[in-house]
Design an enzyme around this catalytic site. Sequence first.
Site, PDB file in Angstrom:
ATOM      1  N   HIS A  81       0.881  -1.028   0.270  1.00 17.80           N
ATOM      2  CA  HIS A  81       0.490  -0.445  -0.011  1.00 17.80           C
ATOM      3  C   HIS A  81       1.205   1.380  -0.304  1.00 17.80           C
ATOM      4  O   HIS A  81       2.128   1.226   0.357  1.00 17.80           O
ATOM      5  CB  HIS A  81      -0.596   0.170   1.562  1.00 17.80           C
ATOM      6  CG  HIS A  81      -2.498  -0.791   1.141  1.00 17.80           C
ATOM      7  ND1 HIS A  81      -1.636  -2.237   1.349  1.00 17.80           N
ATOM      8  CD2 HIS A  81      -3.504  -1.035   0.715  1.00 17.80           C
ATOM      9  CE1 HIS A  81      -3.268  -3.172   1.071  1.00 17.80           C
ATOM     10  NE2 HIS A  81      -4.110  -2.394   0.574  1.00 17.80           N
TER      11      HIS A  81
ATOM     12  N   LYS B 126      -0.306   4.997   4.105  1.00 19.20           N
ATOM     13  CA  LYS B 126      -1.913   3.845   4.832  1.00 19.20           C
ATOM     14  C   LYS B 126      -1.433   3.602   6.353  1.00 19.20           C
ATOM     15  O   LYS B 126      -0.196   3.514   6.945  1.00 19.20           O
ATOM     16  CB  LYS B 126      -1.660   2.399   4.325  1.00 19.20           C
ATOM     17  CG  LYS B 126      -2.753   1.626   4.616  1.00 19.20           C
ATOM     18  CD  LYS B 126      -2.945   0.289   3.999  1.00 19.20           C
ATOM     19  CE  LYS B 126      -3.629  -0.801   5.148  1.00 19.20           C
ATOM     20  NZ  LYS B 126      -5.157   0.344   4.969  1.00 19.20           N
TER      21      LYS B 126
HETATM   22  P1  NAD Z   1      -7.791   9.729   4.289  1.00 18.15           P
HETATM   23  O1  NAD Z   1      -6.671   9.700   4.773  1.00 18.15           O
HETATM   24  O2  NAD Z   1      -7.357   9.818   2.618  1.00 18.15           O
HETATM   25  O3  NAD Z   1      -9.232   9.853   4.593  1.00 18.15           O
HETATM   26  C1  NAD Z   1      -9.955   9.800   5.722  1.00 18.15           C
HETATM   27  C2  NAD Z   1     -10.389  10.811   5.838  1.00 18.15           C
HETATM   28  O4  NAD Z   1     -11.349  11.155   6.664  1.00 18.15           O
HETATM   29  C3  NAD Z   1      -9.672  12.553   6.159  1.00 18.15           C
HETATM   30  O5  NAD Z   1     -10.322  13.147   5.041  1.00 18.15           O
HETATM   31  C4  NAD Z   1      -9.900  12.648   7.331  1.00 18.15           C
HETATM   32  O6  NAD Z   1      -9.683  13.912   7.578  1.00 18.15           O
HETATM   33  C5  NAD Z   1     -10.900  12.263   7.585  1.00 18.15           C
HETATM   34  N1  NAD Z   1     -11.271  11.968   8.907  1.00 18.15           N
HETATM   35  C6  NAD Z   1     -10.880  11.599   9.932  1.00 18.15           C
HETATM   36  N2  NAD Z   1     -11.781  11.165  11.077  1.00 18.15           N
HETATM   37  C7  NAD Z   1     -12.252  12.141  11.159  1.00 18.15           C
HETATM   38  C8  NAD Z   1     -13.494  12.342  11.405  1.00 18.15           C
HETATM   39  N3  NAD Z   1     -13.578  11.947  12.804  1.00 18.15           N
HETATM   40  N4  NAD Z   1     -14.888  13.294  11.267  1.00 18.15           N
HETATM   41  C9  NAD Z   1     -14.696  13.359  10.230  1.00 18.15           C
HETATM   42  N5  NAD Z   1     -13.866  12.829   8.403  1.00 18.15           N
HETATM   43  C10 NAD Z   1     -12.242  13.062   9.715  1.00 18.15           C
HETATM   44  O7  NAD Z   1      -7.852   8.286   3.927  1.00 18.15           O
HETATM   45  P2  NAD Z   1      -8.529   6.675   2.489  1.00 18.15           P
HETATM   46  O8  NAD Z   1      -7.519   6.241   2.183  1.00 18.15           O
HETATM   47  O9  NAD Z   1      -9.647   7.394   1.907  1.00 18.15           O
HETATM   48  O10 NAD Z   1      -8.817   5.456   3.366  1.00 18.15           O
HETATM   49  C11 NAD Z   1      -9.494   5.650   4.824  1.00 18.15           C
HETATM   50  C12 NAD Z   1     -10.319   4.846   5.332  1.00 18.15           C
HETATM   51  O11 NAD Z   1     -11.440   4.193   4.372  1.00 18.15           O
HETATM   52  C13 NAD Z   1      -8.985   3.740   5.982  1.00 18.15           C
HETATM   53  O12 NAD Z   1      -8.685   3.391   6.830  1.00 18.15           O
HETATM   54  C14 NAD Z   1      -8.834   2.404   4.397  1.00 18.15           C
HETATM   55  O13 NAD Z   1      -8.145   1.507   5.061  1.00 18.15           O
HETATM   56  C15 NAD Z   1      -9.960   2.786   4.257  1.00 18.15           C
HETATM   57  N6  NAD Z   1     -10.368   1.976   3.134  1.00 18.15           N
HETATM   58  C16 NAD Z   1     -10.590   0.952   2.603  1.00 18.15           C
HETATM   59  C17 NAD Z   1     -11.406   0.461   1.431  1.00 18.15           C
HETATM   60  C18 NAD Z   1     -12.644  -0.972   1.311  1.00 18.15           C
HETATM   61  O14 NAD Z   1     -12.525  -0.934   0.148  1.00 18.15           O
HETATM   62  N7  NAD Z   1     -13.060  -0.701   2.182  1.00 18.15           N
HETATM   63  C19 NAD Z   1     -10.121   1.153   0.502  1.00 18.15           C
HETATM   64  C20 NAD Z   1      -9.029   1.985   0.328  1.00 18.15           C
HETATM   65  C21 NAD Z   1      -9.546   2.443   1.953  1.00 18.15           C
END
Ligand code: NAD
Length: 259
Positions: A143, A147
């Site tokens: 990743h 991450k």
């Molecule tokens: P990222 O850091 O780019 O985005 C996360 C967003 O959430 C940020 O903009 C952050 O400010 C916001 N955030 C954090 N705490 C918050 C709160 N209390 N209230 C509102 N917003 C809040 O991360 P990402 O790459 O988009 O990944 C996010 C999550 O999704 C991770 O846990 C990742 O592992 C997971 N993910 C899952 C899948 C899937 O298919 N299930 C795919 C990709 C990523």
Amino acid sequence: MIQLVLVGAAGRMGRAVEQAVAGSSGFVIKARVDRAANPPAGAAGWTADAAAVLGAGDVAVEFSDPAACAALATLCAERGAGLVSGTTGLDPAQDEMVRSAARRVAVVRGANFSLGVAVLRRALRTALAALPPGWDVEIVERHHRLKADSPSGTALALTADAAACRGAESGAPCFGRGQGRTGPRAAGEIGVHSVRGGTWVGDHTVLLAGEGEWLELRHVAQDRLAFAHGALAAARFVAGAAPGLYTLEDVLAAGGGHP
Ligand code: NAD
């Protein structure tokens, strides 16, 4: 029209979901929720507080962080809103908050919403059912450098799949192989290895190694739209589902489709 509340809307996945909605029909983004520091300052339709916008019948789609995910699940249960939850790396207490919410509203949760990974998991189960238990299982995930959790939720799901297939023959997972004289591989061990760097979106390889031969099952996510389309299929499913905790497999089995 399904009213979506996007939580983590300014993040990598939030933006991918926004893009997927723009190319789909049947969804309206009612609100975009992110931490106050992240959304474009003063932009219309953004809030830092999901409680200010979430209503009965809405579907919250969240890719944010574990604490935000758990708090949102509780809020969804209180408000009567469905939840599609993609955040990985929850601790047991946060996990229990999501499970508890799912007793009151429909929740689809998955470490990976891509169709390809759903098929990879099926392929792994098929391969392990056909192979003798002496074949070693090693999982390697890669990743991007930002991450937050390790190993990936998908690697943990693949580990659990392999352990369930092996049953009593399965040993404990081995996270990284350590350094120095680590000795021979324990029987039944499932090796899990995390690589971090650059901008890899998500790459999972399962190596199945026997005597004098080996087999590799691999999925590569090149674009977060692969997950975002699955999240929208899950949102469509959640909008019509009874309370419960569901997976992408349930969405696909119900003919939810995956664009
Ligand atoms: P990222 O850091 O780019 O985005 C996360 C967003 O959430 C940020 O903009 C952050 O400010 C916001 N955030 C954090 N705490 C918050 C709160 N209390 N209230 C509102 N917003 C809040 O991360 P990402 O790459 O988009 O990944 C996010 C999550 O999704 C991770 O846990 C990742 O592992 C997971 N993910 C899952 C899948 C899937 O298919 N299930 C795919 C990709 C990523």
